[in-house]
Scaffold this active site. Sequence first.
Site, PDB file in Angstrom:
ATOM      1  N   HIS A  62       0.813  -1.211   0.000  1.00  7.99           N
ATOM      2  CA  HIS A  62       0.000   0.000   0.000  1.00  7.99           C
ATOM      3  C   HIS A  62       0.849   1.264   0.000  1.00  7.99           C
ATOM      4  O   HIS A  62       0.417   2.308   0.486  1.00  7.99           O
ATOM      5  CB  HIS A  62      -0.949   0.004   1.206  1.00  7.99           C
ATOM      6  CG  HIS A  62      -1.914  -1.135   1.215  1.00  7.99           C
ATOM      7  ND1 HIS A  62      -2.605  -1.522   2.344  1.00  7.99           N
ATOM      8  CD2 HIS A  62      -2.304  -1.979   0.232  1.00  7.99           C
ATOM      9  CE1 HIS A  62      -3.383  -2.560   2.051  1.00  7.99           C
ATOM     10  NE2 HIS A  62      -3.213  -2.855   0.775  1.00  7.99           N
ATOM     11  N   GLU A 101      -3.725  -6.363  -9.505  1.00  8.54           N
ATOM     12  CA  GLU A 101      -2.363  -6.116  -9.034  1.00  8.54           C
ATOM     13  C   GLU A 101      -1.411  -7.050  -9.766  1.00  8.54           C
ATOM     14  O   GLU A 101      -1.656  -8.254  -9.847  1.00  8.54           O
ATOM     15  CB  GLU A 101      -2.295  -6.314  -7.508  1.00  8.54           C
ATOM     16  CG  GLU A 101      -3.237  -5.351  -6.786  1.00  8.54           C
ATOM     17  CD  GLU A 101      -3.486  -5.728  -5.337  1.00  8.54           C
ATOM     18  OE1 GLU A 101      -2.754  -6.603  -4.818  1.00  8.54           O
ATOM     19  OE2 GLU A 101      -4.403  -5.155  -4.727  1.00  8.54           O
ATOM     20  N   GLU A 131      -3.737 -13.376  -3.697  1.00 11.88           N
ATOM     21  CA  GLU A 131      -2.730 -12.344  -3.929  1.00 11.88           C
ATOM     22  C   GLU A 131      -1.472 -12.562  -3.075  1.00 11.88           C
ATOM     23  O   GLU A 131      -1.168 -11.783  -2.190  1.00 11.88           O
ATOM     24  CB  GLU A 131      -3.309 -10.954  -3.655  1.00 11.88           C
ATOM     25  CG  GLU A 131      -4.038 -10.796  -2.334  1.00 11.88           C
ATOM     26  CD  GLU A 131      -4.499  -9.372  -2.087  1.00 11.88           C
ATOM     27  OE1 GLU A 131      -3.673  -8.447  -2.168  1.00 11.88           O
ATOM     28  OE2 GLU A 131      -5.709  -9.187  -1.838  1.00 11.88           O
TER      29      GLU A 131
END
Length: 401
Positions: free
Chosen positions: A231, A261, A357
């Site tokens: 982030h 992503e 992820e």
Amino acid sequence: MDRPETYRFHNGQKAALPFAAAEYDARLAGLRARMDEAGVEAAVLTSMHNIAYYSGFLYCSFGRPYALVVTESDSVTISAGIDAGQPWRRCHGDNLTYTDWARNNFWRAVRSVAGEGRVIGYEADHLTLAQRELLEDFLEPSVTVDLAGATMRQRMHKSAAEIALIKAGAQVADAGGYAIRDAIREGVREIDVAMAGRDAMELEIARRFPEAEYRDTWVWFQSGLNTDGAHNPVTGRRLERGDILSLNCFPMISGYYTALERTLFVGEADPASLAIWEANVATHEFGMSLLKPGVSCAAVTERINAFLTERDLLQYRTFGYGHSFGVLSHYYGREAGLELREDIDTVLEPGMVISMEPMLTLPADRPGAGGYREHDILVITADGAENITGYPYGPAFNVVG
């Protein structure tokens, strides 16, 4: 001048909401069933995600409190006068406006719907200590009941209409990914690449949803050392040949979050980086193969942990392997009961939506330094999972510029 504590400003006509009225009625029926089970007479929901989920209204707080009050017969959003008629136009059900003329008119508005001396449901994970004291002062509840967990569990199971919106969001994220890929080249700043992806997604959302409100879509695009955190904010760093890149597209459609992503490299990837990247891709593919009904989040996590341990890579993992999707954002909402972590025993069921992820982060003093992450969104079906992310992952497509 007589200035009221509350009033109704039903200005103009109701706007088209993200879902049909029947969808919101079904959600409210589910909430009322949970209220009945807990003995709750009035629910005072204050979070952005729950108000949006049950009413369609996504508020802009700017320091002011908001609520959705649900009783056996009523569903009323409580909004500030600064918003005028927009909350009524953009909500399912009734709306009551409170004024700034006297302190705590918000709670007077809530009281006018919820009543006094009743069993009140609230969100313990959202209401501040100060606001909780005001709830006690103004509503004088006989009992208070935390509904945060019950509402989260309801949101974890998506309707067909929600899944359709999430699929559209995933396609918007893909469009942002391709725009970012086209913008990558040596000498370009992170911020320039990020803006290309954001603009492409906002235009695509406006094309697909011409009657929606547009806000909150964003991109995190990181390069080099800035890829070490998932982030990390965008910077003005200029891309160099051989840089590792992290592409993160987040379209927001009426409060619904989706994501794409990907790991990329500028021009070339050195052998050490390529080895870690390919290992993370293998982890990603293995993880996706595990997502199916009847398997717990903890069990999936332990299987992936073992996969990484066999390759002596588990020490580079920094967070869980995936999470739920729906009404959530980077500054509101979280379905913490559906995350791929060791401490979550939720069992996957059809209608849930979850990401895979895996991320490996190697420190700056190691060959292949940087953060590697692939992210796909999967809808759990009756006999497996449907991957709704289309943008390719891996070195064959993502060494660019």
